[in-house]
Scaffold this active site. Structure first.
Site, PDB file in Angstrom:
ATOM      1  N   GLU A 198      41.652  37.423  49.900  1.00 25.92           N
ATOM      2  CA  GLU A 198      42.886  38.201  50.006  1.00 25.92           C
ATOM      3  C   GLU A 198      42.542  39.596  50.518  1.00 25.92           C
ATOM      4  O   GLU A 198      41.600  40.218  50.032  1.00 25.92           O
ATOM      5  CB  GLU A 198      43.583  38.309  48.647  1.00 25.92           C
ATOM      6  N   GLY A 340      39.581  44.638  41.827  1.00 24.92           N
ATOM      7  CA  GLY A 340      39.371  44.530  40.393  1.00 24.92           C
ATOM      8  C   GLY A 340      39.102  43.090  40.029  1.00 24.92           C
ATOM      9  O   GLY A 340      38.180  42.776  39.284  1.00 24.92           O
ATOM     10  N   GLU A 343      42.783  36.136  41.799  1.00 24.71           N
ATOM     11  CA  GLU A 343      43.371  35.022  41.060  1.00 24.71           C
ATOM     12  C   GLU A 343      43.191  33.666  41.713  1.00 24.71           C
ATOM     13  O   GLU A 343      43.988  32.745  41.473  1.00 24.71           O
ATOM     14  CB  GLU A 343      44.870  35.276  40.864  1.00 24.71           C
ATOM     15  N   HIS A 376      46.177  39.456  33.634  1.00 25.04           N
ATOM     16  CA  HIS A 376      46.821  39.609  34.940  1.00 25.04           C
ATOM     17  C   HIS A 376      46.473  38.447  35.863  1.00 25.04           C
ATOM     18  O   HIS A 376      47.360  37.824  36.455  1.00 25.04           O
ATOM     19  CB  HIS A 376      46.391  40.933  35.566  1.00 25.04           C
ATOM     20  N   GLU A 377      45.190  38.150  35.981  1.00 23.02           N
ATOM     21  CA  GLU A 377      44.787  37.102  36.914  1.00 23.02           C
ATOM     22  C   GLU A 377      45.225  35.724  36.427  1.00 23.02           C
ATOM     23  O   GLU A 377      45.591  34.862  37.239  1.00 23.02           O
ATOM     24  CB  GLU A 377      43.268  37.141  37.138  1.00 23.02           C
ATOM     25  N   HIS A 380      48.858  35.139  37.219  1.00 25.94           N
ATOM     26  CA  HIS A 380      49.078  34.847  38.635  1.00 25.94           C
ATOM     27  C   HIS A 380      49.162  33.336  38.901  1.00 25.94           C
ATOM     28  O   HIS A 380      49.660  32.930  39.952  1.00 25.94           O
ATOM     29  CB  HIS A 380      47.954  35.428  39.489  1.00 25.94           C
TER      30      HIS A 380
END
Length: 958
Positions: A198, A340, A343, A376-377, A380
């Site tokens: 990404e 950081g 995902e 967070h990941e 996703h």
């Protein structure tokens, strides 16, 4: 994906190295031993010279011949003429060369509006070498006849394509991951190979339609590598063919992902790694194998990440009814990583900073970041993977939504008020500044040159605030209904922000047309309010008005304003929280009140219900109203906010040389209230209430920023508070020290709160009121020195070292400083994340010669400009050290210009972020602004400047 610079705690904060985090504590600093520096020579200068010779001194003709950066616009979106629907890949990894074979099943798009039916594939010729290409197993295609290659593409002419609607393209390419310093695509990091695709990294692996709306099933990914060197072979999905010997000392494994995904979610990791494993049983009874990999020496630091992963999986089932969908969930920690975390479906790749944690090496902030980013990941998997974005302009669709989800997760597991305060501090520290500068853009940008530049605080943090406003307007129950409809409509699809807004509106039968302004308009709105109370009728009236000072052409936003009323005498809540909806430029609301003992005081924007700046037009009553809210507000965020505004008023008055006893009395009263109030049951809340606003947040309220004077004004108020309340701070410090003795280490809200509050007390206790008094300097240094050596956690060690590193002017105190810095480095024993802290502490020192220290640190053998974490730990932290970086002589600007010149050819993503340190020149005084512009012009003329840096610099010069 989580940008490491965006995530912090308070970006939770963002992010580790952001202005909000850095200036929230006492500045940090120190020296590399001079003898050691002399032995090192100057590799930074040597590297700079080498880079200049090899990559920057291109001929004018070469520069003119290179492709000019191209701006891409959202309005020009077209679906591709051909979709790849199924992929099989074969990676044969050798040292110095990796061969990638791909079979792509292609389906012609009958609905395409493209005039040409050519098959357009993205491919970066600086990374990928085409060896062969065939259609349906036929003869090799011929360049110039069947296809053409560009710097960034391969176009197979429509005339060469089979007539059938579906066909197979087979390609073979070679890449050299060992030479990939951009860390985009497939590259080598220490003992492993890994990928980062990404936003546009897959094109650095092979030729492919590298765009998010092309969702394909990666049916088979076979990996072959040296068995002894690289025993671990990982990719997305499920392991369908376990590792087996294939001869020649090699082995292979084959993975398959049954869920369609865009190429940016592809991942591959090959290495000699250690791991821990566990399992999670989903709500439907499926058992999922969980495994987290790292370099073998770091395996003992993975337990907290595993615990956070299981908590995330359970929370998403409970909160949103979302269950994990594969049999395996793998996470890999990588030291060399631009982001950081990432995902990738079933194979998350993480920066080590967001996975590794133990008592000895991780601070409380590190633990909070690990929990938040792991969450967070994982989140996703549904908001980003199962439903992804149609094009990169829609990035906030997945990132803003997922940041909101990880914030809710952290708040539910810890303290909602603390989490909210930390999130807003991060937002104001970075995003508000971004919204007022040349990189300002809506959360859904309209154009870009380099997409990597738009992984921004606006897309992430402001995007999360926009999602939060949906929940505020619709209630949590209504928001859940909207989420359910969103997944029902779009699971397995690539969609737009408008699709999400439509699901929210349709599920709740409301009109959210005006709410689209948050996606279309940039800038931070200003919300002004005035209020009055008619005692004869017990009627309270409040008028709300909105404007957009940084973008006056903006039309009115749809702003949810959470609102309550507090009685100034009794402290009682006269009106519980209601949500007012401001859709016009101005609107008036009235309320009937009862049992009013004093003056009704409005509590506006509770929980920070909208990303706006708030102004009280009742100027004469502003201070008294803030004191009421600081003492009695039932909303934890607004209570903290009221104190911050009182402190800001004093600092700005001191900056203007108008700080009088009335202003100081309000400051002291607020501090006394925060120190003694029994309504502040959470030690973290009390700690935040006792912190002065950061330099970054203060700067956002200034028309013209003068960094040195601002630091001095803030420092003066801090000294006055430290002197006034030293006995109370000392008493509280000792009380907390006694309470914590013998208590086992824990990472929970109570333990973190005690450490946080105790270290705030330490900061005030060791504040030197008279720097010319060497006895006072030495006494304070001894307190910090003792705190450091008594510490059994990284949090406490950093708090003490931060204080000591800014010590200067007293030889004995400096000796204590140097001893602690040397001890910390020796105790780190080469641990990369701990050494990063050592660099950062010194880069953010308030010592007048901090730039000299930073330059010496760049010569240190542990500094590696090619490693993003190390580069950010030193260079980015220094640029956020505002008074030092913006020195009046321009030395900070000279320094960062040289770093960018070195770094841009190596890693454009990191270099472009550093260009951002110069683009806010209009916010500063004329002298500084002029020097920043000169440096931007110089950078723009660098030969071979990357599109990433070119875009940031060009915007900065507009």
């Amino acid at each position: 994906m989580m940008r490491s610079v965006i995530r912090s705690v308070p970006f939770r904060g963002i992010y580790n190295t952001n202005s909000a985090t850095i200036s929230s504590s006492k500045s940090l600093g120190g020296l590399v031993p001079v003898a050691e520096a002399h032995k090192l020579g100057n590799p930074f200068k040597n590297m700079l010279a080498s880079i200049k010779r090899n990559t920057r001194l291109m001929s004018t003709a070469a520069v003119e011949a290179s492709s000019a950066p191209v701006e891409i616009f959202r309005k020009d979106y077209l679906a591709p003429a051909n979709f790849v629907t199924e992929v099989s890949m074969d990676f044969d990894i050798e040292e110095g060369k990796t061969v990638v074979k791909s079979d792509l099943v292609v389906r012609k798009n009958a609905d395409s509006k493209n005039d040409k039916g050519d098959l357009l594939l993205d491919g970066d010729s600086s990374s990928v070498t085409l060896l062969s290409a065939r259609l349906d197993g036929g003869e090799p295609l011929v360049e110039g006849v069947d296809y053409e290659l560009g710097d960034q593409s391969m176009v197979i002419f429509e005339k060469a394509l089979p007539k059938s609607d579906t066909f197979t393209l087979s390609t073979e390419v070679s890449i050299v991951p060992e030479d990939n310093t951009q860390l985009s695509g497939f590259y080598k990091s220490g003992p492993m190979y890994c990928s980062q695709c990404e936003a546009e990294g897959f094109r650095r692996i092979t030729y492919y339609p590298d765009r998010p709306d092309n969702m394909a099933t990666f049916k088979s990914v076979k990996i072959t590598a040296d068995k002894a060197k690289y025993p671990v072979l990982l990719s997305n999905g499920n392991l369908v063919k376990p590792t087996e010997d294939v001869g020649g000392g090699k082995h292979s494994a084959t993975w398959s992902d049954p869920f369609p995904k865009p190429s940016y979610l592809f991942a591959i990791v090959v290495g000699d790694l250690g791991s821990i494993s566990d399992s999670f049983t989903t709500s439907s009874g499926r058992k999922v194998h969980l495994e987290i990999f790292s370099e073998k020496e770091n395996v003992d630091k993975l337990d907290y990440a595993m615990e956070s992963l299981k908590n995330s999986m359970k929370w998403d089932e409970d909160k949103f009814g979302l269950e994990y969908d594969l049999d395996i969930y793998n996470v890999v920690a990588v030291n060399d990583f631009n982001m950081g975390a990432m995902e990738n479906k079933g194979l998350n790749v993480f920066n080590t900073a967001y996975v590794l944690a133990d008592q000895k090496t991780a601070s409380d902030g590190d633990y909070e970041r690990v929990e938040g980013v792991i969450g967070h990941e994982y989140f996703h998997n549904w908001t980003g993977n199962r439903v992804t974005c149609r094009d990169w302009f829609q990035l906030t669709l997945k990132e803003g939504l997922t940041v909101f989800r990880d914030q809710e997760f952290s708040g539910d597991l810890g303290s909602k008020d603390v989490t909210r305060i930390e999130n807003v501090r991060g937002l104001r520290g970075r995003q508000f500044a971004e919204d007022s500068g040349p990189m300002s853009h809506p959360i859904r940008p309209e154009s870009y040159i380099a997409m990597d530049n738009f992984y921004t605080a606006t897309v992430y943090s402001k995007g999360a605030e926009v999602i939060r406003m949906y929940q505020t307007l619709l209630t949590p129950k209504g928001f859940r209904k909207g989420m359910d409809l969103y997944f029902e409509r779009h699971d397995g699809s690539a969609v737009t922000c408008d699709d999400f807004r439509a699901a929210m509106a349709d599920a709740n039968d409301v009109n959210l047309d005006q709410f689209e302004k948050w996606y279309l308009q940039n800038g931070t709105p200003t919300l002004s309010y005035s209020s009055s109370f008619d005692a004869s009728t017990s009627t309270f009236t409040i008028t709300l008005s909105q404007s957009s000072p940084t973008n006056p052409s903006n039309e009115p936003f749809h702003i949810p304003v959470s609102f309550g009323i507090i009685d100034s005498s009794s402290g009682e809540e006269l009106l519980p929280t209601e949500v007012l909806e401001l859709k016009e430029e101005s609107a008036t609301f009235t309320f009937k009140l009862s049992n009013v003992a004093g003056k009704p005081v409005p509590s506006i924007l509770r929980g920070f219900s909208a990303p706006v700046k708030l102004i009280n037009e009742n100027v004469d009553e502003a201070t008294s109203q803030l004191q009421t809210l600081a003492a009695y507000d039932t909303d934890g965020f607004n209570r903290w906010e009221a104190g911050q505004k009182i402190f800001s008023t004093a600092i700005f008055a001191e900056l203007a040389e108008k700080c009088d006893s009335t202003i100081l009395d309000a400051v002291f009263a607020t501090f006394q209230q925060s120190l003694s109030s029994d309504k502040l049951g959470d030690d973290s809340i009390r700690a935040y209430n006792l912190m002065l606003p950061t330099e970054g947040s203060l700067a956002e309220d200034l028309e013209t920023i003068e960094p040195v004077k601002l630091r001095e004004a803030r420092g003066t108020i801090k000294k006055l508070v430290a002197k006034e309340f030293k006995p109370q701070f000392q008493s509280l410090y000792e009380k907390l020290t006694d309470e914590m003795k013998g208590v086992p280490f824990a990472v929970d809200s109570m333990s973190i709160g005690k450490r946080r509050l105790r270290n705030v007390c330490l900061d005030f206790i060791t504040t030197t009121v008279n720097r010319s008094d060497e006895d006072e300097v030495l006494a304070n240094a001894k307190v910090a020195h003792s705190h450091y050596h008594a510490a059994n956690t990284m949090t406490d060690k950093l708090a003490a070292m931060s204080i000591l590193s800014s010590v200067y002017g007293c030889a004995e105190a400096e000796a204590l400083r140097d001893e602690v810095l040397a001890h910390f480095f020796e105790e780190a024993a080469g641990d990369a994340l701990v050494v990063n802290k050592w660099f950062s502490v010194q880069a953010s020192s308030t010592k007048p010669d901090v730039l000299d220290d930073v330059k010496r640190l760049m010569e240190h053998p542990e500094f590696n400009i090619k490693n993003p974490n190390r580069c950010r730990a030193l260079v980015s932290v220094f640029t956020a050290n505002s008074a030092a970086f913006h020195a009046e002589d321009g030395s900070g600007y000279d320094f960062i210009t040289n770093v960018i010149n070195t770094l841009d050819p190596l890693n454009p993503q990191v270099a472009s972020r550093m260009c951002g340190s110069l683009i806010q020149h209009k916010r500063y005084d004329a002298g500084r602004g002029k020097m920043m512009v000169e440096k931007l012009k110089l950078i723009k003329e660098f030969d071979g400047l990357s599109p990433d840096s070119f875009e940031v610099v060009s915007r900065g010069l507009k």
